[in-house]
Write a protein that holds these residues in place. Sequence first.
Motif, PDB file in Angstrom:
ATOM      1  N   SER A   1       0.828  -1.203   0.000  1.00  0.00           N
ATOM      2  CA  SER A   1       0.000   0.000   0.000  1.00  0.00           C
ATOM      3  C   SER A   1       0.865   1.256   0.000  1.00  0.00           C
ATOM      4  N   ARG A   2       1.937   1.250   0.768  1.00  0.00           N
ATOM      5  CA  ARG A   2       2.818   2.419   0.810  1.00  0.00           C
ATOM      6  C   ARG A   2       3.483   2.664  -0.538  1.00  0.00           C
ATOM      7  N   ILE A   3       3.961   1.604  -1.171  1.00  0.00           N
ATOM      8  CA  ILE A   3       4.630   1.756  -2.466  1.00  0.00           C
ATOM      9  C   ILE A   3       3.648   2.261  -3.516  1.00  0.00           C
ATOM     10  N   ARG A   4       2.453   1.686  -3.520  1.00  0.00           N
ATOM     11  CA  ARG A   4       1.433   2.130  -4.477  1.00  0.00           C
ATOM     12  C   ARG A   4       1.067   3.593  -4.215  1.00  0.00           C
ATOM     13  N   GLY A   5       0.981   3.978  -2.940  1.00  0.00           N
ATOM     14  CA  GLY A   5       0.697   5.370  -2.598  1.00  0.00           C
ATOM     15  C   GLY A   5       1.788   6.312  -3.060  1.00  0.00           C
ATOM     16  N   CYS A   6       3.041   5.873  -2.960  1.00  0.00           N
ATOM     17  CA  CYS A   6       4.143   6.711  -3.433  1.00  0.00           C
ATOM     18  C   CYS A   6       4.078   6.925  -4.942  1.00  0.00           C
ATOM     19  N   LEU A   7       3.669   5.892  -5.664  1.00  0.00           N
ATOM     20  CA  LEU A   7       3.525   6.036  -7.113  1.00  0.00           C
ATOM     21  C   LEU A   7       2.420   7.024  -7.455  1.00  0.00           C
ATOM     22  N   VAL A   8       1.317   6.980  -6.722  1.00  0.00           N
ATOM     23  CA  VAL A   8       0.239   7.947  -6.921  1.00  0.00           C
ATOM     24  C   VAL A   8       0.741   9.356  -6.600  1.00  0.00           C
ATOM     25  N   ASP A   9       1.501   9.499  -5.517  1.00  0.00           N
ATOM     26  CA  ASP A   9       2.061  10.801  -5.163  1.00  0.00           C
ATOM     27  C   ASP A   9       2.937  11.352  -6.280  1.00  0.00           C
ATOM     28  N   ASP A  10       3.614  10.472  -7.017  1.00  0.00           N
ATOM     29  CA  ASP A  10       4.498  10.933  -8.079  1.00  0.00           C
ATOM     30  C   ASP A  10       3.787  11.070  -9.416  1.00  0.00           C
ATOM     31  N   GLY A  11       2.448  11.013  -9.416  1.00  0.00           N
ATOM     32  CA  GLY A  11       1.712  11.341 -10.630  1.00  0.00           C
ATOM     33  C   GLY A  11       1.053  10.195 -11.353  1.00  0.00           C
TER      34      GLY A  11
ATOM     35  N   ARG B   1      -2.896  15.259  -4.674  1.00  0.00           N
ATOM     36  CA  ARG B   1      -2.318  13.938  -4.436  1.00  0.00           C
ATOM     37  C   ARG B   1      -3.092  12.851  -5.182  1.00  0.00           C
ATOM     38  N   ALA B   2      -4.384  13.043  -5.379  1.00  0.00           N
ATOM     39  CA  ALA B   2      -5.212  12.036  -6.045  1.00  0.00           C
ATOM     40  C   ALA B   2      -5.284  12.236  -7.552  1.00  0.00           C
ATOM     41  N   THR B   3      -4.662  13.306  -8.054  1.00  0.00           N
ATOM     42  CA  THR B   3      -4.771  13.687  -9.469  1.00  0.00           C
ATOM     43  C   THR B   3      -3.527  13.257 -10.228  1.00  0.00           C
ATOM     44  N   PRO B   4      -3.685  12.577 -11.357  1.00  0.00           N
ATOM     45  CA  PRO B   4      -2.497  12.194 -12.125  1.00  0.00           C
ATOM     46  C   PRO B   4      -1.770  13.423 -12.670  1.00  0.00           C
ATOM     47  N   GLU B   5      -0.466  13.286 -12.841  1.00  0.00           N
ATOM     48  CA  GLU B   5       0.341  14.359 -13.421  1.00  0.00           C
ATOM     49  C   GLU B   5      -0.021  14.466 -14.894  1.00  0.00           C
ATOM     50  N   LEU B   6      -0.615  15.594 -15.287  1.00  0.00           N
ATOM     51  CA  LEU B   6      -1.106  15.759 -16.651  1.00  0.00           C
ATOM     52  C   LEU B   6      -0.507  17.000 -17.293  1.00  0.00           C
ATOM     53  N   PRO B   7      -0.118  16.904 -18.567  1.00  0.00           N
ATOM     54  CA  PRO B   7       0.335  18.095 -19.290  1.00  0.00           C
ATOM     55  C   PRO B   7      -0.853  18.980 -19.649  1.00  0.00           C
ATOM     56  N   GLU B   8      -0.551  20.181 -20.114  1.00  0.00           N
ATOM     57  CA  GLU B   8      -1.611  21.146 -20.399  1.00  0.00           C
ATOM     58  C   GLU B   8      -2.618  20.627 -21.407  1.00  0.00           C
ATOM     59  N   GLU B   9      -2.146  19.894 -22.410  1.00  0.00           N
ATOM     60  CA  GLU B   9      -3.060  19.439 -23.458  1.00  0.00           C
ATOM     61  C   GLU B   9      -4.055  18.403 -22.940  1.00  0.00           C
ATOM     62  N   LEU B  10      -3.722  17.696 -21.859  1.00  0.00           N
ATOM     63  CA  LEU B  10      -4.661  16.759 -21.262  1.00  0.00           C
ATOM     64  C   LEU B  10      -5.488  17.409 -20.158  1.00  0.00           C
ATOM     65  N   ARG B  11      -4.899  18.359 -19.451  1.00  0.00           N
ATOM     66  CA  ARG B  11      -5.657  19.087 -18.423  1.00  0.00           C
ATOM     67  C   ARG B  11      -6.831  19.844 -19.043  1.00  0.00           C
ATOM     68  N   SER B  12      -6.687  20.249 -20.283  1.00  0.00           N
ATOM     69  CA  SER B  12      -7.772  20.988 -20.935  1.00  0.00           C
ATOM     70  C   SER B  12      -9.026  20.137 -21.089  1.00  0.00           C
ATOM     71  N   LEU B  13      -8.881  18.823 -21.011  1.00  0.00           N
ATOM     72  CA  LEU B  13     -10.039  17.931 -21.081  1.00  0.00           C
ATOM     73  C   LEU B  13     -10.808  17.904 -19.765  1.00  0.00           C
ATOM     74  N   VAL B  14     -10.178  18.409 -18.710  1.00  0.00           N
ATOM     75  CA  VAL B  14     -10.807  18.440 -17.380  1.00  0.00           C
ATOM     76  C   VAL B  14     -10.653  19.861 -16.843  1.00  0.00           C
ATOM     77  N   PRO B  15     -11.454  20.814 -17.318  1.00  0.00           N
ATOM     78  CA  PRO B  15     -11.254  22.234 -16.976  1.00  0.00           C
ATOM     79  C   PRO B  15     -11.268  22.551 -15.487  1.00  0.00           C
ATOM     80  N   ILE B  16     -11.948  21.734 -14.688  1.00  0.00           N
ATOM     81  CA  ILE B  16     -12.049  22.019 -13.266  1.00  0.00           C
ATOM     82  C   ILE B  16     -10.683  21.975 -12.586  1.00  0.00           C
ATOM     83  N   LEU B  17      -9.715  21.255 -13.172  1.00  0.00           N
ATOM     84  CA  LEU B  17      -8.375  21.185 -12.581  1.00  0.00           C
ATOM     85  C   LEU B  17      -7.713  22.559 -12.566  1.00  0.00           C
TER      86      LEU B  17
END
Length: 320
Positions: A136-146, A253-269
């Motif tokens: 669980s800790r390792i999986r959480g660290c991966l989520v923390d890193d995007g 922390r719960a949001t994947p690391e996304l570039p601008e071109e993908l963030r535009s698909l989710v404007p609320i970010l």
Amino acid sequence: MGTQMLYGLTESLSAWAVDFRRQYPILAAGDAVMTLMEDVVAPHGGVVRQGCLVELMELLGFSAGSLRSAIARLNAEGKLKSIAIGRRADTLVNEEYGGCAHEAFYRVYASIPCGWTGKWEFLILERGETEATVYSRIRGCLVDDGFFQLSDQVLVRPEFVPEVNMSLDELFSDSELMKRARRIVGVAGGSNDETAMDWIRNTPDFVDLEARYRTYVLLFTKLRLALQNTVLAASSAFAARMLMIHQYRSLVRATPELPEELRSLVPILDEARNLTIDIYGMLAERSGEYLARELETSTGQKLRLGSAFYQRFDGLPRPE
């Protein structure tokens, strides 16, 4: 405590404070301590008297007993270190706590990442006999890193040029689990022209995350409006800053690391990010005045704010 002092906020923000408590009725002491350590203590040198840490958090309504228990637990988990100085103790974030020591805080303040290769990085974890807590800790660290968790054993994130994300070797150089992990990089297209971003957005976890972002934006838009018509006491500015950045941190922390071109698909970010930047800038100077008076080490040394603080969110205004 009267309504006007809820969370240490002045009476002019009492109605907003009630709304905040309605939306976020439970604040976990341990998580809040980590927020304060990273948001406040880190740019002031990283070390603070433990009693001072407790006193600051008491302003937000936590009891001293729950805070000391949370700090002891964070020490036992290895996230914090406490160093005895006579009868007192100084507390700092443990830099040696794996790759996620900072709980993804670099992503809270960082610029929107550039350098997406157009591909996706999939990680398939072969759990084997790994203990549940370690896994669980390792999986959480991966989520923390995007990374975003598509299933219990499958995580995905956009592939960036190497300098954007920490490499998996940097995150888990000593982990037996990561030696058994399978990494796949590809364009990630599916039937009906589905993409990896479609897979992410259609998961129940991401649907819930978008709803959490909308709640955050609605609530803190009210705070921004209230702040435009209020002169806050320095302690209230600190309290409002803590309440906001703590909730924003949980979203990032719960949001994947996304570039601008993908963030535009989710404007609320970006709506939430821009709102946070606005309010943080409004509160930084007054909250800084409070912290300059209150923050100290066990030897009584006052903590000074480092210049790196003003690099957060692509540049904060400096006091004149």
